[in-house]
Every structure is written in structure tokens, then in C-alpha cells.
Design a protein around this motif. Structure first.
Motif, short mmCIF file in Angstrom:
data_model
loop_
_atom_site.label_atom_id
_atom_site.label_comp_id
_atom_site.label_asym_id
_atom_site.label_seq_id
_atom_site.Cartn_x
_atom_site.Cartn_y
_atom_site.Cartn_z
N ASN A 4 0.90 -0.91 -0.49
CA ASN A 4 -0.06 0.06 0.11
C ASN A 4 0.87 1.12 0.32
O ASN A 4 2.16 1.46 1.07
CB ASN A 4 -0.85 -0.35 1.31
N LEU A 5 0.83 2.29 -0.76
CA LEU A 5 1.58 3.60 -1.23
C LEU A 5 0.93 3.86 -0.42
O LEU A 5 -0.58 4.95 -1.10
CB LEU A 5 1.98 3.47 -1.62
N GLN A 6 1.00 4.75 0.39
CA GLN A 6 -0.17 5.99 1.17
C GLN A 6 0.21 7.54 0.92
O GLN A 6 1.67 7.70 0.57
CB GLN A 6 0.41 5.67 2.57
N MET A 7 -0.55 8.06 1.22
CA MET A 7 -0.28 9.32 1.00
C MET A 7 1.02 10.33 2.37
O MET A 7 0.78 9.86 3.45
CB MET A 7 -1.13 10.58 1.02
N PRO A 8 2.00 10.42 1.75
CA PRO A 8 3.27 11.23 3.12
C PRO A 8 3.22 12.03 3.63
O PRO A 8 2.46 12.90 2.97
CB PRO A 8 4.15 11.05 2.39
N ALA A 9 3.13 12.41 4.88
CA ALA A 9 3.79 13.75 5.45
C ALA A 9 5.21 14.21 5.08
O ALA A 9 6.06 13.64 4.98
CB ALA A 9 3.48 12.93 7.54
N LEU A 10 4.54 15.26 4.15
CA LEU A 10 6.06 15.84 4.03
C LEU A 10 6.43 17.24 5.01
O LEU A 10 6.78 18.06 4.06
CB LEU A 10 5.87 16.48 1.96
N SER A 11 5.61 17.99 5.70
CA SER A 11 5.36 18.25 7.01
C SER A 11 4.97 17.96 8.38
O SER A 11 4.46 17.48 7.74
CB SER A 11 5.67 19.96 6.21
N PRO A 12 5.74 18.20 9.60
CA PRO A 12 5.11 18.43 10.59
C PRO A 12 3.59 18.67 10.54
O PRO A 12 2.88 17.77 11.64
CB PRO A 12 6.26 18.86 11.41
N THR A 13 2.70 19.24 10.22
CA THR A 13 2.04 20.43 10.04
C THR A 13 1.49 20.12 9.04
O THR A 13 0.10 20.28 9.27
CB THR A 13 1.91 21.89 9.89
N MET A 14 1.60 18.59 8.27
CA MET A 14 0.72 18.22 7.06
C MET A 14 0.06 17.37 7.32
O MET A 14 0.18 16.43 8.32
CB MET A 14 1.40 18.16 5.87
#
Length: 439
Positions: A4-14
Motif C-alpha cells: 500500500n502506497l500512502q499519502m506521505p506527510a511532507l511536513s510536521p504540520t501536514m
């Protein structure tokens, strides 16, 4: 096993992002490091890389989809040698809370090219079917499609007042469109909860559709700016303090320094000197170089200045770290580089997240003075106006001088008015006697 490829968190606040564009299609073979998609965050559009080898078996989230939560499965990849058809039929169940937490905790590292590698989730265990919930007249429990809910929120339509035309009374997009035009059927009183009065969807402004206009979808950055500024004004008690500052000595020093730095290809801006003055003033008045963190007050030991830079579609604040201890030529060189990369969307995360205080200069637009909104979790920001020739009293005589108005916005929870006033006094003295900040 399918991956499963997941939506990544690209910043701590994302918390969510927009899947702007797929760079692969179903059936494509990919290797580690291959680019899979472009993800639009609240700050920039970043590229999403593969970490494993395999075949794209199924694309779950179509490109152009907004508000995709961090951790949600966006595609299924078959491992090397695995049947892609079988992998495509796997259930792309949402990641459990533990996995989403791992995604969030792994979101702090971005490579040198400002790209983020997606974490790979373990195969989730089958989740038990959710228990049915009783119907409710509240808009949070009304039967509606996700698209209908999003459109209702954008257009101010009360879902609980509508009667759905979809299967089983489900509210769909057509019902929202009809409600906006005033033609949608509303629930009868009998269909509402006992004692509840059916709400009527708000009517559009009388001449809203008679005015020629264009519409554009808000970008992730603009949505985040709107949310953060609203939170800042609603939750931070701002106090504003303004001083008028004579600039002539600083302008003279700038000219002399630029003449000596010309051979090195360095040209100082007025803003470079103001960044330095703010940083030195923060070290001299440490009670303003602070931040509230829960029930604690942090006092910082260096001055990292976030500088507001206008970019396409919004604003970003690259940081001059340790500006109090850097020479002006270094501040100027770093600021030029940061501003150029900010406008190109090439900043690394640590270059725009953090900072102990901010500065926003609108003098180049001829703005005389303004009040800036604090950038949380910081506790202060300086708003710089234009330097203008004005009548000014010097040595008890009326003369013409170049005067600049500067306004400090302070978080009154963390900074008392007297401490803010002391900071503005020191800042004024440093700018009016600029050799002092070079010593």
C-alpha cells in the motif's frame, strides 16, 4: 504481498494534501527512487518517490484529488514477481492509527532535492465492519457522499435541511447544486429530529451571479494561510507598538558598505540591515525572543529571523539562522539565495520552519505602516513601512529626514507591553546608530 502506497506527510504540520499529478500509470514497473507522483502541500509541490521495486497494480486516488489525508492509501503496488491483477484486487484499507502515527513521525526528513520518500505500510489486518449508527438530524451524521459534504461546506449549505435524491436518501452533488440555486427539496418537520426546526439553505447574494467573475480553486498553500492566520488572530492576543525611525545614518552606512563590497559581488539591501538590527535587539531584550509551548515559556539563545517572502499563490518565510552573530555580507548572500529558491519552490523544510521571530517589509510598495499577524508559535513580528522624506525635529529644529515607521506585533500572553516597548526602543536606537549593531 501487495504494498500500500500512502499519502506521505511532507511536513510536521501536514494533515492532508492534493494529489496533483500521477507520473506513472497502472501496469508500469518502477524501481526504488523512481518518481511516482507530484504532491501539493501547504508550502510547495513535491515529488513522491518509490522505495521498493514492483508494478503499479492499481491507482486508488485519481490525480487532482484534494484533501487526501496523510496515511490514506493512494495506490497499490505489486511486489517484484507478484501478479499485478491479484494485487489490484486487494482491499486498499485505510492505515491503522499506529501506521499513520509512523507516517507522521517519519515526516521530518527531506532529501537535498526537497523530495520526500513515502513510508511503506505493513499489510493491515482486516477491520471489523463498523456498527450501524442511528440517523441524526445533525449535518455530521446525515447521509451524504464525501463530494457532497465538501461542496456543502464550501457553499454554506446545511446538509441537515436537505432531502437526498441518491440511493437510500443519500445526499449527492446534484442536491447541493440544487440547494445553491434554491430549488432543492428540504426535509419536512416530520423528517427532522423531535423539536428541531428544519434549517433552510442560505440564499446566494442577490446579485452574485450578475457580476462578471472568474473562479479558481484555492491551493493548499492558500488554504493553510487562511487557516493559520484565522487561528492566530482568534487565539493570540496581539499588542501593537509603533515607532518612527530616522534612516539617514543607516542609508549612508549602507552606501559605504556597498562600495567596499562591490568587488565581492555583494549588495546589501535595507532589509538586510533591518534583519541584523532585529536579531541584535532580540538578544539585548531576551524577554521578546520567546515562544509559548503549552504551559512553558521558551527563551531562545539565538535569534533566527523568519523573513516574509511573497511567492506565487501565497507567502513563505525562509529563515536566517543565528542572524545576531552573522556579518551583513553573509546575511545578504543567504537572503538572496533563500528568496530565489523560495520563489522556485526549492526550499528544504528546515529552511522555512522554525524561527524565533519574523520580519515583514512592505516599504517597497510605498506602504507607510501596517500591523502584521504573528506567525505562531513565534511571539512577535516586525512590520516595516517605507522610508519617506518627512518633516522631523532634529536638535530642536524642524528639518527634513528620511523616516520609517516600524510596528511590532507581540503575543501579549508571552510578552508584556513594557518588554515590547523596550525592544522597539532598542531596535530604533540600533537603526538610527547602525555602527552599534556591527560592533
Amino acid at each position: 504481498m501487495p504494498i500500500n502506497l500512502q499519502m506521505p506527510a511532507l511536513s510536521p504540520t501536514m494533515e492532508e494534501g492534493t494529489l496533483a499529478k500521477w507520473l506513472v500509470k497502472e501496469g508500469d514497473e518502477v524501481a526504488s527512487g523512481d518518481l511516482l507522483a507530484e504532491i501539493e502541500t501547504d508550502k510547495a509541490t513535491m515529488e513522491f518517490e518509490a522505495v521498493d521495486e514492483g508494478t503499479i497494480a492499481k491507482i486508488v486516488v485519481a490525480e487532482g484529488t484534494d484533501n487526501v489525508p496523510v496515511g490514506e492509501v493512494i495506490a497499490i503496488m505489486a511486489e517484484e514477481g507478484e501478479d499485478a491483477g491479484a494485487a489490484a484486487s486487494a482491499d486498499p484499507a485505510p492505515a491503522p492509527k499506529e501506521e499513520r502515527r509512523a507516517v507522521d513521525e517519519g515526516s521530518n526528513a527531506i532529501g537535498d532535492d526537497n523530495r520526500k520518500t513515502a513510508p511503506v505500510a505493513a499489510k493491515p489486518a482486516p477491520a471489523p465492519a463498523p456498527a450501524p449508527t442511528p440517523a441524526s438530524s445533525g449535518s455530521d451524521r446525515v447521509k451524504a457522499s464525501p463530494l457532497a459534504r465538501r461542496l456543502a461546506e464550501q457553499k454554506g449549505v446545511d446538509l441537515s435541511a436537505l432531502s437526498g435524491s441518491g440511493p437510500g436518501g443519500r445526499i449527492i452533488k446534484a442536491d447541493i447544486d440544487a440547494a445553491e440555486g434554491g430549488t432543492a427539496p428540504v426535509k419536512s418537520a416530520a423528517a427532522s429530529a423531535p423539536g428541531a426546526t428544519p434549517a433552510v439553505a442560505p440564499a446566494p447574494a442577490a446579485n452574485d451571479f450578475d457580476i462578471p467573475h472568474t473562479s479558481a480553486k484555492l491551493s493548499g498553500m492558500r488554504k493553510t494561510i487562511a487557516r493559520r492566520l484565522t487561528e492566530a488572530k482568534q487565539t493570540i492576543p496581539h499588542i501593537y507598538l509603533t515607532v518612527d525611525i530616522e534612516l539617514d545614518k543607516l542609508l549612508k552606512l549602507r552606501g559605504e558598505l556597498n562600495a567596499s563590497l562591490e568587488s565581492r559581488g555583494v549588495k546589501l539591501s535595507v532589509n538586510d540591515l533591518l534583519i541584523k538590527a532585529q536579531a541584535v535587539a532580540l538578544m539585548q531584550v531576551p524577554k521578546c525572543n520567546v515562544s509559548i509551548d503549552g504551559d512553558q515559556l521558551k527563551t531562545f539563545e539565538r535569534a533566527d529571523i523568519s523573513v516574509a517572502v511573497s511567492i506565487e499563490g501565497g507567502l513563505i518565510t525562509p529563515i536566517i539562522t543565528g542572524a545576531d552573530s552573522k556579518v551583513l555580507s553573509t546575511i545578504s548572500t543567504e537572503m538572496k539565495d533563500l528568496a530565489e529558491r523560495a520563489k522556485a519552490g526549492k526550499l528544504k523544510m528546515h529552511e522555512y520552519q522554525g524561527g524565533t521571530a519574523s520580519i515583514s517589509n512592505m516599504g517597497m510598495f510605498g506602504i507607510k505602516n501596517f500591523d502584521a499577524v504573528i506567525n505562531p508559535p513565534q511571539a512577535m513580528i516586525l512590520a516595516i513601512g517605507a522610508g519617506q522624506k518627512r518633516p522631523h525635529v532634529i536638535d530642536d529644529s524642524l528639518q527634513i529626514a528620511t523616516i520609517m515607521s516600524a510596528t511590532g506585533s507581540f503575543d501579549h500572553r508571552a510578552i508584556d507591553g513594557a518588554d515590547g516597548a523596550q525592544f522597539m526602543k532598542v531596535f530604533k536606537e540600533l537603526v538610527e546608530n547602525p555602527l552599534g549593531m556591527l560592533a
